[in-house]
Write a protein that holds these residues in place. Structure first.
Motif, mmCIF file in Angstrom:
data_model
loop_
_atom_site.group_PDB
_atom_site.id
_atom_site.type_symbol
_atom_site.label_atom_id
_atom_site.label_comp_id
_atom_site.label_asym_id
_atom_site.label_seq_id
_atom_site.Cartn_x
_atom_site.Cartn_y
_atom_site.Cartn_z
ATOM 1 N N UNK A 1 11.410 -3.902 -6.604
ATOM 2 C CA UNK A 1 10.236 -3.729 -5.748
ATOM 3 C C UNK A 1 10.355 -2.409 -4.977
ATOM 4 N N UNK A 2 11.536 -2.136 -4.431
ATOM 5 C CA UNK A 2 11.758 -0.894 -3.704
ATOM 6 C C UNK A 2 11.547 0.313 -4.627
ATOM 7 N N UNK A 3 12.080 0.227 -5.841
ATOM 8 C CA UNK A 3 11.945 1.318 -6.800
ATOM 9 C C UNK A 3 10.478 1.538 -7.171
ATOM 10 N N UNK A 4 9.738 0.447 -7.383
ATOM 11 C CA UNK A 4 8.309 0.532 -7.696
ATOM 12 C C UNK A 4 7.564 1.262 -6.580
ATOM 13 N N UNK A 5 7.901 0.943 -5.339
ATOM 14 C CA UNK A 5 7.207 1.543 -4.198
ATOM 15 C C UNK A 5 7.635 2.977 -3.915
ATOM 16 N N UNK A 6 8.665 3.443 -4.591
ATOM 17 C CA UNK A 6 9.026 4.863 -4.459
ATOM 18 C C UNK A 6 8.112 5.731 -5.324
#
Length: 752
Positions: A551-556
């Motif tokens: 999720x964090x990677x997607x939001x980057x």
């Protein structure tokens, strides 16, 4: 080094030295004062049909406006000028817009109050009269602020004196003093109260008047914990020299830069004694005023200015966002109003929501569909957007559209957007940027409004090459009810049919194309940088627990919007901190609903000039980093930090129970909000019967694993052993950037 302090000092100098103003300006202020003191008959307007005359007059204290209200019978009503947040001129409220055909804008103005008190819409008899009130209230609002910062005895003590002086003779006997103490939220021992009364009664008349009452106030507000601190740092025991103050700033406040210059500024700004100023020294009165001023606030003043890099892609920022922005109350029967947009945008909100439905006479309307909420015109919402989008911040505003309209009225939506907003609406990709180059930055998009919604084709596609009014699947995203029915019943008849989208509305969407989310793996392979997905709070939590790092990677790489469940019929909010912990940028909250959730939102976006954008930590922006909020230990860190907070004392806490004789028993709770491992709460003991000057003197310690995501919330409550504690006030800030002051100043705890 201290722009806030310099501004306060310069403002004080300007008001205390009117000779610096032009002759015309002074004469104008005098004329406004005479007009307001003489009084005016103005129309108080609540609706197109409710317009009633009221007599308004500025009181002798120049801080209160008196007016006669029929509703109150023979009683009169008062408006404290210090409660006025701003004055809007012209037809800048929904109510005044509704009577625009009756009264010209130069006769109309709106008083907007702090907190959740409703606006006051007024119509003067002439444009000159309206301008006098608008200018006059503005001057006295500023004057009241400077008085608070520069007078050792605040004006409110005079108001208490008048309330306690029952017979109006300008004197107070001991019985009246005892009543005053209870009114001031203090249950003082009778013997101690009599001792202070006797000390102040220099004339030995058995009453207090004038200077005697000022002396009583000083005795009453004596703060031994501050005096001890003052004497510890005073070389002569009476004043703080510049050297003494410099040592205090370095050792007590842990400040480092330009300390001698800063100390000199503090003396000029807060010391009430001209003699001490001449000697470049600070007395105990000046020290108290300094600690209780914005300079003594726990919030680092340098973070109040715009200080972050604003040239990163949009997806690298947390964005202040509102849900159901048009609603003023709950989402079943609440009132819809353009005022919701005005208030949200004025608070620095950079993403607002509009739910569009087919309306009568070919005009789309805005309301919460399938409910009894009232309806407003879409074109009125767009007009307000054009007026207020960039008053609080110049950085881009995202208009999140829930489109339930027919193709015909979608064309009307597009027409209003393009015609009313004009150049403010972003309708084309920025020149010089590749279609595959990533999202532009807030700096690139200054002064632009971006439409978030469905789009036919991609960013570089020509809509004209696509069939007229092409089907795009679900035009609206937030149909949680049907989603749940599909999942629970698997009934094909319940599945939503693909709706058609007009090419005119599609053309208005550029960098915020709404798409349905499939999986993080699918998004990593197929999603485009300009696509944005929306999640209900429950779906977002599910993804957080199952794949937090993904999720964090997607939001980057892309924008993500989270919105409250449709089953929150009371318009309550979810905890936004959980969503920020996985890097979700657009965490939409119901701004009309007060509570801890909005406190956290205000705390996060209170920094960086309140521009509505806060840069995410580097480990949430980099595609190479693998941050999982459930396992923050995986970050390359030396270990957790220890946050130590010393809660010493408070002063002048407001009453929350208005029953006669009720006194606050205050306690302070300090809450740490962050990644799951950092969530913690600690509180002091409660103080019996003293909301006037309680002393806790307790130290609270927290362990912080990810300080970049930590929010600290101070809460004051009225302790009750038999029921839930009553809320008194709170202050929330984004992680501690500097040492805490020795006391919690009055600027930290706000009554609600």
């Amino acid at each position: 080094n201290r722009p806030g302090a310099r501004r306060a000092r310069l403002t004080a100098l300007c008001l205390s030295r009117p000779r610096r103003l032009s002759v015309c300006a002074v004469l104008r202020v005098d004329a406004d004062l005479r007009w307001m003191r003489a009084g005016s008959v103005m129309r108080k307007v609540k609706s197109r049909t409710w317009k009633k005359q009221r007599y308004f007059r500025l009181q002798d204290d120049c801080a209160t406006i008196w007016y006669k209200s029929e509703k109150a019978g023979n009683k009169t009503s008062f408006i404290s000028i210090s409660d006025v947040e701003t004055v809007r001129e012209g037809h800048q409220s929904e109510v005044l817009l509704s009577i625009a055909d009756e009264f010209p804008p130069d006769r109309c103005f709106t008083l907007v109050f702090r907190g959740r008190r409703g606006n006051l819409d007024l119509v003067a008899e002439s444009a000159e009269e309206a301008q006098s009130w608008v200018r006059g209230i503005g001057v006295y609002r500023l004057h009241a602020l400077v008085l608070c910062l520069n007078r050792p005895a605040p004006r409110w003590i005079c108001d208490w004196f008048k309330k306690a002086d029952k017979n109006g003779d300008g004197r107070m006997n001991f019985k009246e003093v005892q009543d005053l103490l209870k009114m001031m939220n203090m249950d003082m021992n009778e013997h101690h109260a009599m001792r202070l009364f006797t000390l102040a009664d220099k004339s030995e008349s058995g009453t207090l008047e004038d200077d005697e009452f000022v002396l009583f106030y000083k005795l009453l507000t004596e703060r031994p914990e501050v005096r001890r601190l003052f004497q510890q740092h005073s070389s002569d025991g009476h004043t703080l020299s510049l050297w003494d103050l410099e040592v205090f700033l370095r050792e007590g406040q842990l400040e480092q830069e330009n300390l001698r210059e800063h100390a000199a500024e503090l003396v000029l700004c807060y010391e009430p004694s001209d003699t001490a100023k001449t000697r470049q020294a600070m007395t105990i009165d000046g020290f108290l005023m300094y600690l209780g001023s914005p300079e003594g606030s726990v919030f680092n003043p340098s973070r109040k200015q715009l200080y972050q890099d604003m040239r990163q892609p949009l997806c690298h920022y947390f964005i202040c966002s509102s849900h159901n922005t048009y609603l003023m109350e709950n989402q079943l029967r609440g009132h819809s109003s353009v005022e919701g947009y005005i208030r949200a945008l004025s608070r620095g909100c950079r993403c607002v929501e509009v739910d569009c439905w087919d309306g009568p006479n070919g005009e789309p309307i805005v309301y919460h569909g399938y409910t009894l909420t009232s309806k407003i015109l879409f074109k009125d919402v767009v007009s307000v957007m054009g007026q207020y989008a960039f008053k609080a911040s110049q950085y881009p505003v995202i208009l999140s559209m829930e489109n339930h309209c027919s193709v015909e009225q979608q064309r009307v939506l597009a027409h209003h957007l393009t015609c009313i907003l004009g150049d403010k609406l972003l309708q084309n990709a920025l020149e010089g940027r590749s279609v595959s180059g990533g999202l532009p930055s807030p700096e690139d998009l200054k002064g632009k409004i971006l439409l978030k919604g469905k789009k036919i084709g991609g960013l570089g596609a020509s809509v004209s090459a696509v069939g007229e009014d092409s089907p795009v699947g679900d035009v609206s995203e937030e149909d949680e009810r049907l989603e749940m029915e599909e999942e629970n019943h698997h009934d094909d008849t319940l599945r939503r049919k693909a709706k058609r989208l007009s090419k005119e509305l599609s053309d208005c969407v550029v960098y915020c194309k709404s798409v349905r989310f499939s999986s993080f793996k699918h998004a990593r392979i197929h999603s485009k940088f300009y696509e944005i997905s929306s999640f209900t709070e429950f779906k977002a939590k599910k993804h957080m627990k199952e794949a937090g790092a993904d999720f964090v990677h997607h939001n980057s790489r892309q924008l993500t919007r989270i919105y409250p469940s449709g089953f929150r019929t009371d318009s309550s909010n979810f905890n936004p901190q959980e969503m920020w912990s996985v890097g979700c940028q657009i965490v939409a909250l119901n701004f009309q609903t007060a509570g801890v959730e909005m406190d956290l939102n205000d705390g996060l976006f209170g920094q960086n000039g309140r521009c509505g954008y806060v840069l995410k930590p580097l480990f949430m922006r980099s595609a190479e980093k693998q941050f999982d909020p459930e396992h923050p230990q995986m970050l390359d860190r030396s270990g957790p930090l220890t946050l130590t907070i010393q809660v010493i004392s408070g002063q002048q806490l407001p009453k929350v129970n208005q029953k006669e004789g009720s006194i606050v028993d205050p306690l302070v709770r300090v809450e740490l909000h962050g990644v799951p491992l950092d969530q913690a709460k600690l509180e002091t003991h409660h103080i019996e019967n003293n909301g006037f000057n309680p002393i806790w003197d307790e130290t609270l310690k927290f362990t912080v694993h990810v300080p970049e995501l930590a929010l600290v919330r101070f809460v004051v409550e009225d302790y009750d052993k038999t029921s839930k504690n009553d809320f008194v006030g709170q202050f929330t800030l984004k992680k501690i950037h500097c040492a805490l002051p020795y006391i919690i100043p009055s600027s930290v705890v706000f009554p609600v």
